[in-house]
Write an enzyme that holds these catalytic residues in place. Structure first.
Site, mmCIF file in Angstrom:
data_model
loop_
_atom_site.group_PDB
_atom_site.id
_atom_site.type_symbol
_atom_site.label_atom_id
_atom_site.label_comp_id
_atom_site.label_asym_id
_atom_site.label_seq_id
_atom_site.Cartn_x
_atom_site.Cartn_y
_atom_site.Cartn_z
ATOM 1 C CB CYS A 77 -0.697 -17.038 10.857
ATOM 2 S SG CYS A 77 -0.333 -15.493 10.010
ATOM 3 C CD GLN A 306 5.363 -2.571 -5.358
ATOM 4 O OE1 GLN A 306 5.003 -3.514 -4.548
ATOM 5 N NE2 GLN A 306 4.760 -2.361 -6.630
ATOM 6 C CB CYS A 430 -1.033 -6.600 -7.873
ATOM 7 S SG CYS A 430 -2.529 -5.430 -7.566
#
Length: 481
Positions: A77, A306, A430
């Site tokens: 993954c 968020q 971010c």
């Protein structure tokens, strides 16, 4: 340096994509499978003009931060790239990323970046899961109906591919996401529902999105389809409800989670866009509710919220601290989204004005203000760089909060902020690289960085948030520190 050559490499850093970074004969080498602190025998697998790539042949000496991954899907993954590094090492790494980029790109050399604020329990923290659904080639049965020729996969993409790894368990997703994915898989195989194929545009089911309110226990399931309806939808709702009800009770013996909303999202567009514009409520309510501190927020299928509610409060508390509000300030919340940060600050400010270019987010922000009885906050639709000089040219902003997307702030917006000349700027980032770029621009306009606080919103991944406090010190660069 040539393909196939072997070198002993000390890993001194890591990239956000999870590869270790070392240097050989002056050239940077990205090493898959290595982490900071490893000393490894590395085979060169790719050589470019300014860098090379390699793979670990043997770990000569393991990093003190190396651990065995807890997730059984770690090698397949692409969701969590740092499962071979302990959490303490991740926090140190993310602090280093922010510091390095502020120095290298922003020219900020006189500020010590604080240690990253992490989680006590860095698991099960995501309140939003986004599962692509994939199946094999579509074939027609003897009745001419489309059927999948293998069971569907619901999970996450392999790194740098669009192949879905079927994940029955995920250490960072909330429990409702797991069981709802299982319910969709059962529905597909039980009812013979076709799965969307991006290559030919055929098939119905595209994505499953699950939103969970950690403080309320309310759960929303969004099923994205390539069409206008879903056959046997009532059966899917039944399976989903049973799945959520099967989850363990809380410590008081009460139901921890409750499926409150099942929504069908219509997306007939080809390409990677996940959500379409139209939503149909199949069962329950069109929205769910969650709380942060004393505030309640309404969450719709398309609204931004968020994804880590525990760290969201940590982040917002730091914003309030850096804003240093006394109750007399006018706060401008730019890139305000659904208004969470501005509303969180409103009780300590005289006035909050938010600006957002996504119309649905502005509607959500104003509705959230009403829900919480907040009368000193208003939200305006438009681009900040256009709204500020036109509608708010006479507003004296004491504090400006910037919370841009990963691409950072628009240059015109930064120019508009500098013309406002606020006392303080609080920047929520971010992406450390675009943060450093924008801080350099603000620094040239007379603002000095006073504090830098990284916050780990996404443990086990290559993402880090940072909150920066800047104050006005005049246009002379010599006075910026």
């Amino acid at each position: 340096m040539n393909l196939g050559e072997e070198y002993k490499v000390q890993i001194i850093d890591m990239g956000t994509e999870g590869a270790g970074i070392g240097r050989v004969e002056g050239m940077t080498v990205f090493v898959e499978g290595a982490i900071t602190g490893d000393y490894a025998e590395v085979e060169i697998t790719q050589v470019k003009k300014s860098f090379a790539k390699g793979r670990v042949l043997e770990l000569i000496q393991e990093s003190p931060h190396r651990i065995s991954p807890e997730c059984s899907y770690a090698k397949e993954c692409g969701g969590c790239l740092f499962q071979s590094m302990d959490y303490e090492g991740q926090l140190e790494l993310k602090q280093k990323w922010v510091s390095d980029r502020l120095q290298r790109i922003g020219g900020i050399t006189d500020i010590v970046v604080k240690p990253t604020l992490g989680m006590k329990e860095p698991y099960r923290y995501r309140n939003k899961a986004q599962f692509p659904i994939q199946a094999g080639r579509l074939i027609k049965n003897h009745e001419g109906k489309l059927r999948n020729n293998k069971p569907c996969s619901i999970g996450f993409y392999k790194p740098r591919t669009h192949d879905v790894v079927h994940c029955e368990h995920c250490m960072i997703q909330a429990e409702p996401a797991e069981v709802l994915a299982g319910a969709v898989k059962k529905f597909v195989e039980e009812q013979g529902i076709s799965v969307y194929d991006s290559q030919n545009g055929m098939g119905i089911l595209r994505h499953l999105i699950v939103k969970s309110g950690f403080s309320t226990g309310e759960v929303m399931a969004i099923v994205v389809v390539n069409g206008t309806h879903l056959k046997k939808a009532e059966r899917l709702v039944e399976l989903m409800d049973d799945a959520v009800n099967s989850l363990p009770m809380d410590e008081l013996g009460q139901q921890r989670w409750s499926l409150e909303s099942v929504v069908l999202n219509i997306n007939k567009h080809k390409g990677s866009q996940i959500l379409g514009k139209e939503c149909i409520t199949l069962a329950g309510k069109p929205t769910i509710t969650d709380r942060v501190g004393n505030l309640s927020f309404e969450i719709s299928p398309q609204s931004f919220y968020q994804v880590n509610p525990v760290q969201m409060k940590v982040l917002y508390d730091k914003v309030v601290e850096f804003a240093d509000l006394t109750g007399k300030e006018t706060v401008l919340d730019l890139y305000c989204g659904v208004g969470t940060i501005g509303l969180y600050c409103a009780s300590k400010a005289k006035r909050v004005i938010g600006i957002e270019s996504e119309k649905s987010a502005v509607l959500d922000a104003n509705r959230n203000a009403v829900i919480n009885g907040i009368v000193n906050a208003e939200y305006i639709y438009g681009k900040s760089e256009e709204v500020l000089p036109k509608r708010l040219r006479d507003v004296k902003a004491d504090v400006v909060i910037l919370d841009p997307p990963r691409s950072g702030c628009d240059a015109a917006l930064l120019d508009a902020v500098l013309k406002l000349n606020p006392e303080r700027i609080v920047y929520v980032s971010c992406d450390p690289a675009t943060l450093a770029r924008d801080i350099k621009t603000l620094g040239e306009g007379g603002y000095a960085v006073k504090e830098v606080q990284p916050v780990d919103m996404f443990p086990w991944t290559g993402h880090v948030e940072a909150v920066i406090m800047m104050t006005y010190c005049g246009s002379d660069k010599k006075n910026r520190s």
